[in-house]
Scaffold this active site. Structure first.
Site, mmCIF file in Angstrom:
data_model
loop_
_atom_site.group_PDB
_atom_site.id
_atom_site.type_symbol
_atom_site.label_atom_id
_atom_site.label_comp_id
_atom_site.label_asym_id
_atom_site.label_seq_id
_atom_site.Cartn_x
_atom_site.Cartn_y
_atom_site.Cartn_z
ATOM 1 N N ARG A 1 0.616 -1.261 0.105
ATOM 2 C CA ARG A 1 0.112 0.084 -0.012
ATOM 3 C C ARG A 1 0.876 1.064 0.068
ATOM 4 O O ARG A 1 0.271 2.471 0.228
ATOM 5 C CB ARG A 1 -1.129 0.010 1.247
ATOM 6 C CG ARG A 1 -1.988 -0.816 0.735
ATOM 7 C CD ARG A 1 -3.317 -0.888 1.675
ATOM 8 N NE ARG A 1 -2.697 -1.548 2.808
ATOM 9 C CZ ARG A 1 -2.866 -2.932 3.116
ATOM 10 N NH1 ARG A 1 -3.249 -3.614 2.178
ATOM 11 N NH2 ARG A 1 -2.322 -3.498 4.078
ATOM 12 N N ALA B 1 -3.365 -12.503 10.521
ATOM 13 C CA ALA B 1 -4.245 -12.857 11.407
ATOM 14 C C ALA B 1 -5.138 -14.324 10.885
ATOM 15 O O ALA B 1 -5.403 -14.898 11.908
ATOM 16 C CB ALA B 1 -5.190 -11.947 11.911
ATOM 17 N N ASN C 1 -8.662 -8.155 13.209
ATOM 18 C CA ASN C 1 -9.412 -9.195 13.755
ATOM 19 C C ASN C 1 -8.721 -10.335 14.558
ATOM 20 O O ASN C 1 -7.318 -10.581 14.514
ATOM 21 C CB ASN C 1 -10.138 -10.237 12.753
ATOM 22 C CG ASN C 1 -9.167 -10.736 11.737
ATOM 23 O OD1 ASN C 1 -8.628 -10.106 10.735
ATOM 24 N ND2 ASN C 1 -8.881 -12.022 11.864
ATOM 25 N N ASP D 1 -14.349 -11.555 11.322
ATOM 26 C CA ASP D 1 -13.232 -10.781 10.776
ATOM 27 C C ASP D 1 -13.488 -9.498 10.738
ATOM 28 O O ASP D 1 -13.115 -8.630 9.619
ATOM 29 C CB ASP D 1 -13.000 -11.487 9.176
ATOM 30 C CG ASP D 1 -11.681 -11.000 8.729
ATOM 31 O OD1 ASP D 1 -10.979 -10.666 9.508
ATOM 32 O OD2 ASP D 1 -11.825 -10.855 7.402
ATOM 33 N N LYS E 1 -14.752 -2.286 9.080
ATOM 34 C CA LYS E 1 -15.443 -3.127 8.415
ATOM 35 C C LYS E 1 -16.771 -3.569 9.055
ATOM 36 O O LYS E 1 -17.843 -3.756 8.400
ATOM 37 C CB LYS E 1 -14.685 -4.662 8.647
ATOM 38 C CG LYS E 1 -13.748 -4.771 7.614
ATOM 39 C CD LYS E 1 -13.237 -6.140 7.338
ATOM 40 C CE LYS E 1 -12.245 -6.698 6.643
ATOM 41 N NZ LYS E 1 -11.678 -8.232 6.789
ATOM 42 N N TRP F 1 -10.064 -1.479 3.412
ATOM 43 C CA TRP F 1 -8.895 -0.564 3.589
ATOM 44 C C TRP F 1 -9.047 0.635 2.660
ATOM 45 O O TRP F 1 -7.999 1.441 2.841
ATOM 46 C CB TRP F 1 -7.522 -1.504 3.436
ATOM 47 C CG TRP F 1 -7.619 -2.149 1.883
ATOM 48 C CD1 TRP F 1 -7.965 -3.209 1.490
ATOM 49 C CD2 TRP F 1 -7.070 -1.466 0.560
ATOM 50 N NE1 TRP F 1 -7.798 -3.400 0.187
ATOM 51 C CE2 TRP F 1 -7.289 -2.322 -0.269
ATOM 52 C CE3 TRP F 1 -6.605 -0.044 0.377
ATOM 53 C CZ2 TRP F 1 -6.982 -2.012 -1.732
ATOM 54 C CZ3 TRP F 1 -6.222 0.196 -0.820
ATOM 55 C CH2 TRP F 1 -6.545 -0.867 -1.785
ATOM 56 N N CYS G 1 -7.964 -24.598 -2.841
ATOM 57 C CA CYS G 1 -7.821 -23.593 -4.203
ATOM 58 C C CYS G 1 -8.782 -22.498 -4.050
ATOM 59 O O CYS G 1 -8.526 -21.605 -4.859
ATOM 60 C CB CYS G 1 -8.241 -24.388 -5.487
ATOM 61 S SG CYS G 1 -7.453 -26.278 -5.252
ATOM 62 N N CYS H 1 -8.138 -18.264 -4.305
ATOM 63 C CA CYS H 1 -7.272 -17.806 -5.348
ATOM 64 C C CYS H 1 -8.049 -17.728 -6.829
ATOM 65 O O CYS H 1 -8.096 -17.080 -7.376
ATOM 66 C CB CYS H 1 -5.883 -18.421 -5.110
ATOM 67 S SG CYS H 1 -5.145 -17.882 -3.788
ATOM 68 N N HIS H 2 -8.599 -19.096 -6.762
ATOM 69 C CA HIS H 2 -9.067 -19.553 -8.240
ATOM 70 C C HIS H 2 -10.781 -19.414 -8.298
ATOM 71 O O HIS H 2 -11.247 -19.273 -9.406
ATOM 72 C CB HIS H 2 -8.755 -20.835 -8.281
ATOM 73 C CG HIS H 2 -7.083 -21.108 -8.775
ATOM 74 N ND1 HIS H 2 -6.551 -20.366 -9.939
ATOM 75 C CD2 HIS H 2 -6.281 -21.542 -8.013
ATOM 76 C CE1 HIS H 2 -5.456 -20.861 -9.901
ATOM 77 N NE2 HIS H 2 -4.959 -21.342 -8.898
HETATM 78 CA CA CA Z 1 -8.627 -10.481 8.434
#
Ligand code: CA
Length: 689
Positions: free
Chosen positions: A132, A196, A275, A320, A347, A407, A617, A620-621
């Site tokens: 960032r 976390a 979290n 979370d 959040k 964020w 998986c 990500c996928h």
């Molecule tokens: Ca988190």
């Protein structure tokens, strides 16, 4: 003679850069708040306002903005950085923590620095291999690398000055990463970390900006109670955790992976704490308790790292709900009295106004629909819905773990009195994981447990029913009320910038940089970019001209698997000015394959394959064939050859260079056969007949 003169002149200008760069310090950052010429700090100023006093670009002429220059960041993953601009040089970080320095007037490259992050670190990062941004202080540029190092680079040459491993400690084997921008307060570079979801113990560390010597470290959650507490704050925090949950073994979480701000007059810095780990409250702390200092804002003395106060936004979190979203410090007139406040939209969906001198709770109202709490009582405690506490049955929680606001940076205009930030809903249902046992548990069906995730909850055990949205909100913190909103086509849009020209700038997931009237929300200008935007724009002035700049690159946790455009142009910095006439770089189309066909599989493997896919998986996928891919390909649309030969991909495969984990020893050949069944079986099930 001529050659000699040129050399002489260029050496003067080099010296000038170096000399002026040494002036980037506390005095410069405070002075710059009035001129707005530089963008010397992550949030523009120490208070994180992202409010620029520049007004050459205004509501009257914003439609005359054109491209001044663009710069290729040579990145195919998420770009989350806020650029820093000082003395005509822009510093931007890209994916894999690579830093670029360029001429802020022309976009010409000055240097790049690649910290050579080992690609296996990709497995440890929950939310893409992003960064960032950097910090600049007295001639050095500081960047945190994904693998947990803090590097000081010479601002002029890009050469390494010093480097510290910030995650080398007794917990070194845990999955710490850094994605956040360092900050420099009182001559100390301060950096937190992430992890976390993987069971780390959160902390921040301060290093001397000149030498890299460690000055202090502050843990956010207590450690092993058989050892002495590090300080009184840890002793107090330990009383709010149930030791039967063995939180020191599951890590405790509370990572400080994004927001920090600083009040030089009060000599206080503020951190947003993430979290707890694991997510499941009943497993983490069976007898209850608030689990300090997770989900909290904590005020510390930046010189000593000493705890001063905290306010916990989400006590005993189970969803979370990090408090790591950008904070803004300002002064507001509340009930006839001026108050030094801290504004925060974390959040959990509530907008908070906190007294930043004492930590006193002043007010909180929900800025999106929420169903986890009905509000906050006068003591600042949430009134929690009992159904979300007991997650025995799947609950369609709002906001979900992606947050009502994540964020993506917030801005605040002292002219309009409004805060501007992207709000969203990304539907997720959650329930307790009955098979979760202990740290490191890896059971098929547990979300990404095969790569080290440890949440203790199941995600989407039943399909969520809430509706997704993404919007820009203008929020009045005094009235605690929405002033206006703009609905985007999808969630996961960029952070905001507001200027004295009464303009709010924001990039969108569907690849546009937009300008809104700060008072009304009217759309006044927009320009297409080569891919979706998640980072925040900045503005600066050079030789009497105001520039508007944004680092563009789709990605992040949502962008791994989903996208809102058909564009896939590599990461790029776009810089605009009034009357700019530069040509945009050619946009690249997303290469979408056909729905996969012909992979041989045993249909009886489908159920087990589903559970294995979820635990290895899915984050990500995405879901094969159903999702359409983001910065990581969807496996329902890759070549049949790749899935037929899936063993060659998952065991020390060619994509490890791009950050894909090696599943050697984690999956068996028969597991891989089952995963194939899930991929091809799902594609076959959704194929139009
Ligand atoms: Ca988190």
């Amino acid at each position: 003679m001529l050659i000699g003169a040129t050399v002489f002149l260029s050496s003067i200008s080099t010296t000038l850069y170096a000399f002026e760069n040494t002036q980037v310090n506390e005095k410069h950052i405070i002075k710059n708040m009035k001129s707005g010429k530089d963008w010397p700090e992550h949030g523009f100023d120490y208070s994180g306002s992202r409010f620029s006093p520049l007004e050459q670009i205004s509501t009257k002429n914003v439609n005359e903005l054109g491209l001044a220059w663009s710069y290729d960041l040579e990145s195919t993953r998420g770009i989350e950085a806020t650029p820093i601009v000082v003395n005509g040089v822009m510093y931007v970080s890209a994916s894999w923590s690579v830093v670029h320095a360029m001429d802020a007037k022309t976009g010409k490259k000055i240097w790049t620095y690649d910290p050579q992050v080992p690609r296996e670190t990709g497995r440890k990062s929950c939310c893409d291999v992003v960064n960032r941004g950097v910090a600049v202080h007295e001639g050095n540029v500081f960047v945190g690398s994904l693998d947990g190092r803090l590097l000081a680079l010479n601002a002029e040459t890009g050469k390494l000055v010093w480097e510290k491993n910030t995650v080398k400690n007794s917990d070194s084997d845990r999955a710490y990463t850094i994605t956040g921008a360092p900050r420099v307060y009182r001559g100390k570079v301060i950096i937190g970390n992430g992890g976390a979801e993987f069971g780390v113990r959160g902390y921040i560390t301060a290093y001397d900006a000149k030498t890299g010597k460690q000055e202090w470290r502050w843990y956010t959650v207590p450690g092993d109670p058989s050892k002495p507490f590090e300080n009184d704050a840890m002793e107090q925090a330990a009383k709010t955790w149930d030791p039967s949950g063995k939180y020191w073994e599951t890590g405790g979480g509370g990572t400080v992976w994004n927001s920090m701000v600083f009040d030089p007059e009060l000599n206080l810095m503020y951190i947003g704490v993430g979290n707890p780990a694991p997510w499941s409250y009943s497993k983490r702390s069976p007898a209850g308790g608030d689990n300090l200092y997770t989900g909290s804002i904590v005020a510390l003395n930046p010189e000593t790292g000493e705890y001063v106060w905290h306010y916990q936004e989400t006590p005993g979190d189970g969803w979370d709900y990090t408090s790591t979203q950008d904070m803004i410090l300002t002064d507001l007139k509340l009930s006839g009295k001026m108050r030094k406040v801290l504004l925060h939209a974390p959040k959990n969906g509530f907008f908070f106004v906190i007294d930043r001198v004492t930590g006193e709770f002043l007010s909180a109202e929900n800025f999106v629909d929420v169903n986890w709490a009905t509000g906050y009582d006068k003591n600042g405690r949430p009134i929690v819905n009992p159904a979300v506490r007991d997650m025995k049955n799947p609950y369609d929680i709002i906001p979900g773990p992606f947050g009502g606001h994540n964020w993506h940076s917030m801005s605040f205009s002292s002219k309009t009195g409004l805060a501007y930030f992207p709000a969203q809903n990304i539907p997720v249902s959650m329930s307790e994981d009955p098979n979760w046992s202990e740290f490191g548990s890896n059971v098929p069906g547990q979300p990404m447990s095969g790569t080290g995730w440890n949440t203790g909850v199941l995600l989407n055990p039943t399909p969520p029913t809430s509706k997704p949205f993404g919007r820009l909100l203008a929020w009045d913190p005094v009235k605690q009320k929405e002033a206006w909103r703009y609905e985007h086509v999808a969630p996961w849009n960029g952070g905001t910038l507001v200027t004295a020209g009464d303009l709010v700038f924001q990039g969108t997931g569907d690849a546009r940089l937009m300008a809104f009237h700060a008072k009304t929300g009217e759309v006044l200008w927009q320009s297409a970019t080569g891919t979706g935007i998640i980072a925040a724009p900045i503005t600066y002035e050079l030789e009497g001209e105001q520039y508007l700049s944004i680092a563009v690159g789709w990605g992040g946790i949502v962008g791994l698997t989903l996208r809102a455009t058909e564009l896939d142009t590599p990461g790029t910095v776009y810089t605009f000015k009034l009357g700019g006439k530069a040509k945009k770089p050619a946009f690249v189309d997303y290469q979408m394959g056909n729905l996969i066909e012909g992979v041989k599989y045993n249909p009886e493997d489908y159920a087990e394959g589903t559970a294995l896919y979820i635990s290895n998986c899915v984050f990500c996928h995405g879901v094969p064939g159903v999702d359409r891919g983001g910065v990581v390909p969807n496996l329902g649309y890759v070549s049949e050859h790749n899935i037929t030969n899936l063993d060659k991909v998952v065991f020390k495969g060619p994509y490890m260079q791009r950050g894909m984990p090696d599943f050697t020893g984690k999956l068996s050949n028969s597991d891989v056969e089952k995963i194939k069944a899930f991929i091809q079986g799902t594609a076959d099930a959704i194929r139009p007949k």
